[in-house]
Design a protein around this motif. Structure first.
Motif, PDB file in Angstrom:
ATOM      1  N   UNK A 265     103.807  11.813  62.067  1.00  0.00           N
ATOM      2  CA  UNK A 265     104.908  11.166  62.775  1.00  0.00           C
ATOM      3  C   UNK A 265     106.239  11.443  62.097  1.00  0.00           C
ATOM      4  N   UNK A 266     106.232  11.544  60.778  1.00  0.00           N
ATOM      5  CA  UNK A 266     107.467  11.847  60.045  1.00  0.00           C
ATOM      6  C   UNK A 266     107.996  13.209  60.450  1.00  0.00           C
ATOM      7  N   UNK A 267     107.093  14.165  60.571  1.00  0.00           N
ATOM      8  CA  UNK A 267     107.494  15.539  60.862  1.00  0.00           C
ATOM      9  C   UNK A 267     108.005  15.694  62.283  1.00  0.00           C
ATOM     10  N   UNK A 268     107.572  14.802  63.196  1.00  0.00           N
ATOM     11  CA  UNK A 268     108.009  14.883  64.582  1.00  0.00           C
ATOM     12  C   UNK A 268     109.523  14.784  64.710  1.00  0.00           C
ATOM     13  N   UNK A 269     110.153  13.930  63.881  1.00  0.00           N
ATOM     14  CA  UNK A 269     111.604  13.812  63.991  1.00  0.00           C
ATOM     15  C   UNK A 269     112.356  14.500  62.852  1.00  0.00           C
ATOM     16  N   UNK A 270     111.667  14.769  61.748  1.00  0.00           N
ATOM     17  CA  UNK A 270     112.343  15.433  60.629  1.00  0.00           C
ATOM     18  C   UNK A 270     112.632  16.903  60.936  1.00  0.00           C
ATOM     19  N   UNK A 271     111.655  17.612  61.509  1.00  0.00           N
ATOM     20  CA  UNK A 271     111.815  19.046  61.771  1.00  0.00           C
ATOM     21  C   UNK A 271     112.934  19.324  62.786  1.00  0.00           C
ATOM     22  N   UNK A 272     112.969  18.646  63.952  1.00  0.00           N
ATOM     23  CA  UNK A 272     114.066  18.915  64.894  1.00  0.00           C
ATOM     24  C   UNK A 272     115.443  18.553  64.347  1.00  0.00           C
ATOM     25  N   UNK A 273     115.534  17.445  63.606  1.00  0.00           N
ATOM     26  CA  UNK A 273     116.821  17.057  63.047  1.00  0.00           C
ATOM     27  C   UNK A 273     117.271  18.078  62.008  1.00  0.00           C
ATOM     28  N   UNK A 274     116.327  18.529  61.188  1.00  0.00           N
ATOM     29  CA  UNK A 274     116.672  19.546  60.190  1.00  0.00           C
ATOM     30  C   UNK A 274     117.175  20.816  60.824  1.00  0.00           C
ATOM     31  N   UNK A 275     116.605  21.174  61.984  1.00  0.00           N
ATOM     32  CA  UNK A 275     117.011  22.413  62.659  1.00  0.00           C
ATOM     33  C   UNK A 275     118.450  22.374  63.126  1.00  0.00           C
ATOM     34  N   UNK A 276     118.991  21.171  63.332  1.00  0.00           N
ATOM     35  CA  UNK A 276     120.385  21.047  63.767  1.00  0.00           C
ATOM     36  C   UNK A 276     121.328  21.636  62.720  1.00  0.00           C
ATOM     37  N   UNK A 277     120.911  21.601  61.453  1.00  0.00           N
ATOM     38  CA  UNK A 277     121.741  22.160  60.380  1.00  0.00           C
ATOM     39  C   UNK A 277     121.873  23.670  60.490  1.00  0.00           C
ATOM     40  N   UNK A 278     121.145  24.288  61.417  1.00  0.00           N
ATOM     41  CA  UNK A 278     121.265  25.726  61.624  1.00  0.00           C
ATOM     42  C   UNK A 278     122.615  26.144  62.166  1.00  0.00           C
ATOM     43  N   UNK A 279     123.425  25.186  62.635  1.00  0.00           N
ATOM     44  CA  UNK A 279     124.748  25.528  63.163  1.00  0.00           C
ATOM     45  C   UNK A 279     125.799  25.627  62.067  1.00  0.00           C
TER      46      UNK A 279
END
Length: 341
Positions: A265-279
């Protein structure tokens, strides 16, 4: 122009190295090295398998969008083309925003698609990827909130996800309703800019205003074809969701590799939020994504998992997600470059 792009890329990588140096110094290089040396190679191999699954799923999503636009690619070729797209994103500042023009050129070179069609396809895939990422992040945040008390960092992250989940679809809807006005505005703004830039590009003739308008119109027409194809949209979003789940599975395997399993469950929201830093201006988000993941995972796991174990898991996961498509895509881009010289 090429010299300026190279300078921006080198500055981006220099910034990423600075960020990594700070992260490693804060956590401790010795502890990090020990965790990496002790990692279970079987789970590290599974991280690589999950990464390949992500690339294949998103490659099929790109294939689906291109099929809607009348461009046919095999499953293997779509995997290679998407890997090439990730290569351009990973070496270009601002991630996808900086790599999309290169990706469009790659699509046009590897198929019979026009450049505008390739640009519309990759832009559509990037937009569609947002839908399952925010959905999965909300599901993970809600589930995790029912299991434990959210700290300040996680509360801010959840608030950010909720804001994105409401604001971005709203902006997309408004943009869709006013797409013809946007097309007219794009023509009026971009035409003089493109003609001006063409004056400084060697061996490139100055395009006419009519040809530029035609290309922009074809781009918007391609976007409209994708948006009005429900079957293609559902299939592409489903493949995108599969790709996100593969990424999350990769990070889950990475934590198993260092001997500290965490709740999915932690990874469900951690991975997408982390990907936002790709900008960020860092190539492929290198350094930025790792920093966001570290902050969120430290807040989510608490004292149950050591800082060095979390950073080691992130290094293993991001090492696969960043370098595997970079290596595969680099070969693809090199081959296409040789074939078109």
């Amino acid at each position: 122009m090429a010299r300026e792009n190279l300078r921006a890329t080198l500055l981006g990588f220099a910034g990423a190295l600075v960020v990594f140096a700070v992260l490693f110094s804060l956590i401790g290089v010795g502890d990090l090295v020990y965790q990496l040396q002790s990692a279970d190679p079987r789970f590290v191999a599974l991280v690589i398998v999950a990464t390949l699954g992500w690339l294949f799923a998103w490659g099929l999503a790109l294939r689906t969008v291109l099929s809607v636009l009348g461009v046919e690619l095999s499953a293997v070729k779509s995997f290679l083309v998407f890997s090439g797209a990730m290569f351009s994103n990973n070496i270009t500042p601002f991630g996808q925003a900086g790599g999309e023009p290169v990706t469009a050129l790659l699509i046009s070179q590897s198929s019979d698609a026009e450049y505008e069609t390739g640009l519309a396809a990759i832009a559509s895939v990037d937009t569609l990827n947002f839908v399952p990422s925010i959905t999965l992040a909300l599901v993970g945040a809600v589930y995790f909130a029912t299991e434990t008390t959210l700290g300040q960092s996680l509360e801010l992250a959840v608030i950010g996800v909720v804001v994105l989940a409401t604001a971005v679809p709203g902006l997309v809807y408004v943009g869709w309703q006013r797409r013809y006005q946007l097309e007219h505005k794009a023509v009026s703004v971009l035409t003089p800019v493109i003609r001006r830039v063409a004056e400084f590009v060697p061996r490139v003739s100055k395009p006419t205003a009519e040809s530029i308008e035609g290309r922009i119109s074809r781009f918007f027409a391609a976007i409209e074809r994708v948006a009005t194809n429900p079957r293609g949209l559902v299939l592409a979003v489903s493949l995108s969701a599969a790709g996100w789940l593969a990424q999350m599975l990769g990070l889950w395997f990475a934590f198993h590799a260092v001997g500290t399993p965490v709740s999915p469950a932690i990874l469900l929201f951690v991975v997408p939020i982390g990907a936002i830093a790709g900008v960020t201006p860092l190539p492929g988000g290198a350094g930025g994504i790792e920093s966001v993941l570290l902050v969120l995972l430290l807040a989510a796991t608490g004292p149950a998992v050591t800082q060095s174990a979390i950073l080691a898991a992130i290094v293993i996961y991001r090492g696969a997600v960043y370098w595997l498509p970079t290596l595969i895509g680099g070969v693809v881009v090199s081959v296409l470059g040789l074939n078109n010289t």
